[in-house]
Motif scaffolding. Sequence first.
Motif, short mmCIF file in Angstrom:
data_model
loop_
_atom_site.label_atom_id
_atom_site.label_comp_id
_atom_site.label_asym_id
_atom_site.label_seq_id
_atom_site.Cartn_x
_atom_site.Cartn_y
_atom_site.Cartn_z
N VAL A 73 0.86 -1.20 0.00
CA VAL A 73 0.00 0.00 0.00
C VAL A 73 0.88 1.24 0.00
CG1 VAL A 73 -1.86 -1.19 1.23
CG2 VAL A 73 -0.13 0.07 2.53
N PRO A 74 0.32 2.42 -0.31
CA PRO A 74 1.08 3.66 -0.18
C PRO A 74 1.58 3.82 1.26
CG PRO A 74 -0.90 4.04 -1.45
CD PRO A 74 -1.01 2.65 -0.91
N LYS A 75 2.73 4.48 1.41
CA LYS A 75 3.37 4.57 2.71
C LYS A 75 2.44 5.16 3.77
CE LYS A 75 7.60 5.99 5.01
NZ LYS A 75 9.00 6.42 4.84
N ASN A 76 1.62 6.15 3.39
CA ASN A 76 0.76 6.79 4.38
C ASN A 76 -0.45 5.96 4.77
OD1 ASN A 76 -0.84 7.04 2.11
ND2 ASN A 76 -0.93 9.28 2.14
N GLN A 77 -0.57 4.76 4.15
CA GLN A 77 -1.68 3.88 4.48
C GLN A 77 -1.25 2.61 5.20
OE1 GLN A 77 -4.20 3.09 1.07
NE2 GLN A 77 -4.08 5.21 0.35
N VAL A 78 0.05 2.46 5.46
CA VAL A 78 0.56 1.21 6.03
C VAL A 78 -0.05 0.93 7.40
CG1 VAL A 78 2.61 0.06 6.93
CG2 VAL A 78 2.71 1.20 4.73
N LEU A 79 0.05 1.89 8.30
CA LEU A 79 -0.44 1.65 9.66
C LEU A 79 -1.96 1.53 9.69
CD1 LEU A 79 0.40 1.18 12.54
CD2 LEU A 79 0.37 3.65 12.92
N ALA A 80 -2.65 2.36 8.92
CA ALA A 80 -4.11 2.30 8.87
C ALA A 80 -4.57 0.94 8.35
CB ALA A 80 -4.66 3.42 7.99
N THR A 81 -3.87 0.41 7.35
CA THR A 81 -4.22 -0.91 6.81
C THR A 81 -3.98 -2.00 7.84
OG1 THR A 81 -3.65 -0.17 4.58
CG2 THR A 81 -3.82 -2.54 4.93
N ALA A 82 -2.85 -1.91 8.55
CA ALA A 82 -2.56 -2.90 9.60
C ALA A 82 -3.62 -2.86 10.69
CB ALA A 82 -1.18 -2.65 10.18
N LEU A 83 -4.05 -1.66 11.07
CA LEU A 83 -5.10 -1.54 12.08
C LEU A 83 -6.43 -2.11 11.59
CD1 LEU A 83 -4.29 2.04 13.42
CD2 LEU A 83 -4.37 -0.04 14.81
N GLU A 84 -6.72 -1.94 10.32
CA GLU A 84 -7.95 -2.51 9.77
C GLU A 84 -7.90 -4.03 9.76
OE1 GLU A 84 -11.59 -3.33 8.04
OE2 GLU A 84 -10.87 -1.57 9.15
N TRP A 85 -6.77 -4.61 9.40
CA TRP A 85 -6.64 -6.06 9.42
C TRP A 85 -6.72 -6.57 10.86
CZ3 TRP A 85 -3.89 -9.30 5.29
CH2 TRP A 85 -4.16 -8.80 4.02
N ALA A 86 -6.14 -5.83 11.80
CA ALA A 86 -6.25 -6.22 13.21
C ALA A 86 -7.71 -6.21 13.65
CB ALA A 86 -5.41 -5.29 14.08
N ARG A 87 -8.44 -5.19 13.19
CA ARG A 87 -9.87 -5.11 13.54
C ARG A 87 -10.62 -6.32 12.98
NH1 ARG A 87 -14.61 -4.08 11.53
NH2 ARG A 87 -13.74 -3.90 9.42
#
Length: 290
Positions: A207-221
Amino acid sequence: MLYLPPPIGRLADYSPPPHSDDIQVVFPREHVMILAFNRPKSLNAMTPTMTEDIKRILDWFDEEPSLWVVILTGQGRLFCAGADLVAWNQRASTGQADSEEELLKGVDGFGSISRRSSSPKPIIAAVNGSAYGGGVEMVLNCDIVIASEEAVFALPEVKRGVTALQGGMPRLARIAGHQLASEMLLLGRTISAQEAATRFGFVNKVVPKNQVLATALEWAREINQNSPDSVQSTKRALILANQKASLEDAVAAHVTSKESRRAQSGENMKEGLTAFVERRKPIWKNPAKL
């Protein structure tokens, strides 16, 4: 610098063990912990202090029933540059290089992550920037890897006269196969995040760099929408699949594991089946301590 979401409400009340400023620990969502490497000026190169801090935090995380998923990430440009080679050179020049006994005694491996198999809880790598050496070894032992499209990966030890001894080589060979693993290991070649996903198979999503943590949080959810008992039993099966020589040995070890016995006798299995019959969302409880 990477923006770490602030804790929400009572999540601020967690009291993890004391640790240095070389790592950051945040609780951004219910049941989720973020552990960030925090030596950006040194490209998050791993030190003995960091390794001890990470072990202490992850051991505590494993014992905390209300925490179900951990996300690993790094501050600054890189996820992790591997070992601090300056410190390594100083130790080697004074005859203090790691002995065989010390390497084997560190059962959790590089950064207390690369060979960590005791935890049944999912580990997500949010690879915000490039990873080298031991940084890649840690990534290879995570359950899910979300990588920045700008990230690159390399195991360049052969270029430095050292060897990746902390679990990365056999794990990469199992994931990618002998020939692709040889391409990275024998040539010390750097690969892109897209190659790591499509050719080598150890990155789940780019994913784009600014979406890495948000994507990880969504997968955790998404993980945490499922029964934590079932998730932890399932991860134990995945670990055993790599440890056991045969399918039947892996199945037998999994069926008799502490995680599977807890899942079979716990309230969450009853809740899941009842919720299905009643056509409602299940309300999961924290797993009992093993």
